[in-house]
Design an enzyme around this catalytic site. Sequence first.
Site, short mmCIF file in Angstrom:
data_model
loop_
_atom_site.label_atom_id
_atom_site.label_comp_id
_atom_site.label_asym_id
_atom_site.label_seq_id
_atom_site.Cartn_x
_atom_site.Cartn_y
_atom_site.Cartn_z
CB SER A 43 -44.47 98.98 45.35
OG SER A 43 -44.16 99.42 44.04
CB CYS A 44 -44.88 104.03 46.90
SG CYS A 44 -46.32 104.28 47.93
CG ASP A 45 -40.59 102.42 41.70
OD1 ASP A 45 -40.55 103.62 41.37
OD2 ASP A 45 -39.80 101.57 41.26
CG ASN A 102 -42.80 100.38 48.91
OD1 ASN A 102 -43.53 100.85 48.04
ND2 ASN A 102 -42.33 101.11 49.88
#
Length: 392
Positions: free
Chosen positions: A326-328, A365
Amino acid sequence: MKNQPFFQLDKNAVEKLAANYDTPLLVLSLQQIERNYCFLTENLPGVKFYYAMKSNPDIHILQKMATLGASFDVASDGEINTLAELGVEGERMIYANPIKTAAGLAACNRAGVARMTFDNKSEIEKMAKACPGATVLLRFRIDNSSAHVDLNKKFGAARSEAIELLLAAQQAGLDAAGICFHVGSQVMYAEPYLNALDLAREIFEEAKMQGLKLSILDIGGGFPIPEPKVKFNLKEILGQVRARLEEDFAGVEILAEPGRFICGTAVNLITRVIGVSERNGQVWYFLDDGLYGSFSGVLFDQWDYKLLSFKESTETEIEATFAGPSCDSLDVMFRGKLTVPLALDDLLLVPACGAYSSASATVFNGFSKTKIIVWEEACKLLALEDVLARAV
Ligand SMILES: *Cc1c(COP(=O)(O)O)cnc(C)c1O
């Protein structure tokens, strides 16, 4: 005596499964579920086991456990409804959440769940009103700082309040039939169980003096699965628990609520390296499953998973960071984890990741929850009979 062997895929199986089903992929062995359940029933004969389904509510596991004759520890209306839909009768469930919702109590009435636990006065009113006459077990607090996850910080009445609460439940028209405890999760010693049984004995005797005859003792869960570098002998631990139960609780109905032990060793995750980068001198490997997915146990269960690579490398191991897809920025599972150097598309196997992992996965996401397949069915489909899971 050694702890029992458990389910672990070998290189050939991992490669074939990844090629056929793609990754990430969770592989569940129902045979291992059965072995784990039988291990408990053999070592604690006479005890009635309620699978704590919060550890892994996969439908195949629930069906398998139901077929094996197990009962279930449930904590919400959702869990009760799921089991009811599978045809599990309410008599085979205990609502073991000391703080119950109105929806959960209503589900008890619909499904015929008559057993529940509590640890405070306000819960007595709730239960008496919603489920009059229910069989209730008082959960008491024990002190176990050695537990991997100590649930006694959240639940359990003080020992000094136990009798008063049981009598109050009886006065409210409930069937105050017993007591329960939970030593915490992944408990690798007999002492926490034995200490809790000492307290339970005291409460049984004191209740009797007050004219209340208790007939049920629920010893909870906490039974441990093998961990790297940790040595314990579960057979011996259960032997001590069994001896104490026979000595002090003859004629009492004994329940237990295993979660992790049933499902933990029955699942393997196959994940793939989908990105490689270097930041501040450390290598980062991005995997196709992450902290918001099957590795959620890193956060919620504080678990350190094994990552196995089948790469034959002559290079020395390096310390690497492993991150999810994910982009976190929170989506990092391990930092400084030793590994052989990996490359894009390499496969990794995570054994023993069945408990508190996929159960708490999200679809954050836009990443779907990781597919779960049953190993024994895949073997037939892919003619993998030759590729028997390695027992270690
Ligand atoms: C979570 C839970 C269990 C299961 O614990 P494990 O450590 O997974 O065996 C059992 N009983 C209760 C009340 C629980 O909350």
